[in-house]
Design an enzyme around this catalytic site. Structure first.
Site: not given
Length: 461
Positions: A17, A51
């Site tokens: 990310a 996640c």
């Protein structure tokens, strides 16, 4: 591709990310002729949602590729020289270069940089105990980890699973394994699950998990992993008991992966995370930036540094770094510590400070807890939720909110997150003009009921 002498080289360590957001944003601002971008990723995947791993393991997300936002090929098509399965083993700050090793061949080479981004993420905490690395024991930090766990589940005949730890990953993996038809035991060192909540709110999570058929073992520490004749895990042991296990998932939490940075003499904080300024530059280093799970961030409520591993922050850090590397300007002011999770149909949310955080910061505070409903009580589908609120004594400044409930509970924490960011008092919150209709909320939203009660308590203090 040959570069003109005028071009600079940006090197990015870490392809998820923060790293790839930074690379992409820098590329938007500067063309290949102005900025050469080289990125190193030691795993098989880039720009994915860690996640989402519990939901992929649990079967809610069918295909691994759904979790990948951008493939290596997509990054390369944008003139980012992305080198997969390549691990950076050394940062030479004085020489402005990094040493990288090809994971498969072992070949090593140095790459020089003008600007460096460190986005090495976090690593799962693995307890120091016998059997911790036995086949069948899994962390779930990366897509590679998730794939390895799914491979184990596909091969395993038995149906006993033990999850070690009861934080976000622990409770989410407990749900995933229940969905897969396993008998799940969660062994938790704390007195209640979800140590990011106060114990009274954690108790509600505990009761709900047991109601779902999950066995909760609190105040217990796993001392060893027991293996069978084939070397695979067969049970975990605590001081007083053994729990059969065909698969073990570690959900004890993560630590910043900063061994590279520390070896290079870069500054880290109390939580072992890299320290940066508001522009995400590593403190004391003009041409090095860091972001994502390997850094510490400012808690806007307590004024102290914290380590919070969350994809939302990592993506924002990457945007900020990319803007600054690319010649623009951006800052990351800090966080209030908002997080939301679920286990089956129970939603768990928190933002701001817990009681012990407030005490540690030297704050004096009042707490209130209210029980309300997600919708007007007469509207079909209304469910109970519990809201706990902390407010500073005398000033009435909101300090934190925790919410546990069923559908419609979790995202209500965002009201409190905005109020915390704005530095609102609980008195001011009671006047917030929130959306109301019976299918969505009672006339007084549960968060505002808590704010009213807290305002009365602050006035009386």
């Amino acid at each position: 591709m040959s570069m003109s002498a005028a071009s600079e080289r940006l090197v990015v360590i870490g392809g998820d990310a923060a790293g790839m957001s930074a690379a992409s944003q820098a590329r938007r601002l500067k063309g290949p002729g102005e900025l050469e971008i080289v990125a190193f990723e030691r795993g098989h995947f880039t720009s994915y949602s860690a996640c989402g791993i519990p939901y992929w393991v649990g079967g809610d997300v069918e295909d691994r590729d759904q979790l990948i936002a951008r493939t290596p090929e997509e990054h390369r098509a944008r003139d980012i020289d992305l080198r997969m399965r390549t691990e950076v083993t050394e940062i030479d700050v004085a020489g402005q270069r990094v040493r990288a090793r090809d994971v498969d061949s072992g070949a090593e080479s140095w790459t020089s940089y003008d600007k460096l981004v460190i986005a090495t993420g976090a690593r799962p905490i693995r307890p120091e105990m016998p059997g911790a690395n036995a086949p069948g024991v899994h962390g779930v930090q990366t897509l590679d980890d998730g794939q390895a766990l799914l491979d184990t589940l596909a091969r395993t005949r038995g149906r006993n699973a033990v999850v070690v730890g009861a934080g976000y990953i622990g409770v989410e993996m407990a749900e995933a394994l229940i969905n897969r038809g396993y008998e799940v035991t969660v062994v938790n060192r704390g007195s209640e699950p979800m140590s990011t909540l106060d114990a009274d709110m954690g108790r509600l999570v505990h009761e709900a998990m047991e109601g779902m058929g999950i066995t909760m073992v609190n105040d217990a520490e796993v001392t060893k992993v027991l293996t069978g004749d084939d070397g695979r895990v067969r049970a975990v042991a605590t001081e007083d008991a053994e729990y059969p296990a065909d698969v073990v998932v570690l959900g004890i939490g993560v630590r910043p992966e900063t061994s590279l940075a520390k070896a290079a003499g870069l500054p880290v904080g109390h939580h072992d995370g890299l320290l940066t300024d508001l522009a995400m530059r590593v403190r004391g280093h003009e041409n090095i930036w860091a972001g994502g799970d390997c850094v510490e961030v400012l808690d806007l409520v307590s004024g102290q540094e914290r380590h919070i591993a969350l994809g939302t922050h990592a993506n924002k850090h990457g945007q900020v770094i990319g803007a600054n590397v690319g010649g623009g300007y951006a800052t990351f002011p800090g966080v209030v510590g908002t997080a939301v999770s679920k286990v089956c149909d129970l939603e768990i949310a928190r933002t701001g400070l817990r009681e012990k955080d407030a005490r540690r910061a030297g704050l004096r505070f009042e707490t209130v807890t209210v029980e309300s409903t997600s919708r007007a009580g007469y509207y079909p589908g209304a469910s109970l939720m519990t809201v706990k609120m902390l407010a500073e004594r005398r000033t009435g400044r909101l300090l934190g909110v925790q919410i546990v409930g069923r559908e419609g509970a979790g995202k209500r924490v965002d009201i409190a997150a905005v109020a915390l960011t704005a530095g609102m008092t609980v008195e001011a919150m009671t006047a917030l003009d929130l959306g109301y209709a019976p299918p969505f909320s009672p006339v007084w939203d549960p968060v505002l009921v808590a704010a009213r009660k807290a305002a009365l308590k602050v006035r009386a203090s």
